[in-house]
Design an enzyme around this catalytic site. Structure first.
Site, PDB file in Angstrom:
ATOM      1  N   CYS A  94     -42.353  45.758 -12.338  1.00  0.00           N
ATOM      2  CA  CYS A  94     -41.271  45.608 -11.360  1.00  0.00           C
ATOM      3  C   CYS A  94     -41.413  46.597 -10.200  1.00  0.00           C
ATOM      4  O   CYS A  94     -42.310  46.438  -9.383  1.00  0.00           O
ATOM      5  CB  CYS A  94     -39.921  45.690 -12.046  1.00  0.00           C
ATOM      6  SG  CYS A  94     -38.597  44.991 -11.054  1.00  0.00           S
ATOM      7  N   HIS A 194     -39.478  42.967 -17.526  1.00  0.00           N
ATOM      8  CA  HIS A 194     -39.022  44.079 -18.353  1.00  0.00           C
ATOM      9  C   HIS A 194     -38.811  43.535 -19.760  1.00  0.00           C
ATOM     10  O   HIS A 194     -39.005  42.368 -20.035  1.00  0.00           O
ATOM     11  CB  HIS A 194     -37.673  44.600 -17.843  1.00  0.00           C
ATOM     12  CG  HIS A 194     -37.717  45.195 -16.481  1.00  0.00           C
ATOM     13  ND1 HIS A 194     -38.185  46.449 -16.225  1.00  0.00           N
ATOM     14  CD2 HIS A 194     -37.310  44.699 -15.283  1.00  0.00           C
ATOM     15  CE1 HIS A 194     -38.053  46.719 -14.934  1.00  0.00           C
ATOM     16  NE2 HIS A 194     -37.545  45.670 -14.335  1.00  0.00           N
TER      17      HIS A 194
HETATM   18  N1  GLN Z   1     -35.971  48.048  -6.568  1.00  0.00           N
HETATM   19  C1  GLN Z   1     -36.844  46.938  -6.838  1.00  0.00           C
HETATM   20  C2  GLN Z   1     -36.217  45.605  -6.537  1.00  0.00           C
HETATM   21  O1  GLN Z   1     -35.022  45.468  -6.582  1.00  0.00           O
HETATM   22  C3  GLN Z   1     -37.355  47.012  -8.266  1.00  0.00           C
HETATM   23  C4  GLN Z   1     -36.289  46.858  -9.307  1.00  0.00           C
HETATM   24  C5  GLN Z   1     -36.762  47.130 -10.718  1.00  0.00           C
HETATM   25  O2  GLN Z   1     -37.737  47.847 -10.940  1.00  0.00           O
HETATM   26  N2  GLN Z   1     -36.026  46.593 -11.696  1.00  0.00           N
HETATM   27  O3  GLN Z   1     -36.917  44.649  -6.229  1.00  0.00           O
END
Ligand code: GLN
Length: 240
Positions: A94, A194
């Site tokens: 992510c 995740h």
């Molecule tokens: N901040 C990033 C997004 O919103 C990654 C979010 C995350 O790692 N869950 O795309």
């Protein structure tokens, strides 16, 4: 003597969304259960980067954390790129996936430079893409299904030097449009999933471990009793 893999966990204190640390535990346990060794080195801001690691993991985080880390990661670029060139397998999840790419333009419109290890570019759009995801993945010549949870504002597009990690079976993936999920460029891999993704997707975990052993001439990874992992995978895959 059995081989020990050195696994670098980048910024575990900051990039740790949804228990992403579990990915490092899964890598380590699946080595140990096979009588192989794992040395996990956590690297925080300003720490020295270990020489010649076998694997590097970088987890997810909020825009705020990504902004705080962007300059640091740019400085780390050459160390991580050298390690990857020498055969280290890099996994980003992510926010970490986004920062492996060329740039991440966050919700405020600020463009953060990434490490440029993956030929991807990410720009935030509304709405966030949130929910369960199931992916038909392909890595290191193996096909398998992975399941997890995604929550990102970023829309990621792939350049010619990256291929998707997989096709979206359910969920939104890289951008909600082209059906791609994650990216692979050589031994650098990124995904939005995740879960943490590796404990409940042992096929992906073992494919990454297998790739990490290629620099030592490859290694047969003995099968493990994966009944719990498969049950976790199935629960994740069937959850709405
Ligand atoms: N901040 C990033 C997004 O919103 C990654 C979010 C995350 O790692 N869950 O795309």
């Amino acid at each position: 003597m059995s081989l020990e893999l050195t696994i670098v966990h980048l910024y575990p204190d900051l990039l740790r969304t949804y228990g992403d640390r579990g990915n490092v535990l899964a890598l380590r346990r699946r080595l140990e259960w096979r009588g192989l060794g794992a040395r996990v080195i956590s690297v925080a801001r300003g720490d020295d980067f270990p020489i010649d690691p076998d694997m590097i993991f970088i987890g997810g985080g909020s825009d705020r954390v990504q902004r705080a880390l962007s300059g640091e990661l740019e400085r780390r670029r050459s160390e991580i790129a050298t390690a990857a060139d020498r055969g280290a397998v890099v996994l980003g999840v992510c926010g970490g996936f986004q920062l492996l790419g060329h740039s991440y333009t966050d919700a405020s419109g600020t463009e953060l430079a990434g490490m440029g290890l993956l030929d991807i570019t990410t720009v935030v759009e509304s709405p966030r893409l949130i929910g369960r995801a199931v992916i038909d993945a392909r890595f290191a010549g193996e096909d398998f299904r992975i399941a997890g949870f995604e929550n990102h504002g970023g829309r990621t597009s792939l350049g010619p030097d990256a291929v998707p990690l997989g096709k979206v079976h359910r969920g939104r993936g890289n951008n909600g449009i082209d059906g791609s999920e994650g990216a692979v460029g050589g031994n650098v891999v990124g995904t939005y999933l995740h879960g943490p993704v590796l404990p409940s997707n042992p096929a992906l975990c073992d494919a990454l471990l297998g790739a990490a052993f290629s620099r030592y001439g490859g290694r047969e990874l003995a099968p493990l009793d994966d009944r719990l992992e498969v049950a976790a995978h199935n629960a994740s895959e069937s959850r709405r």
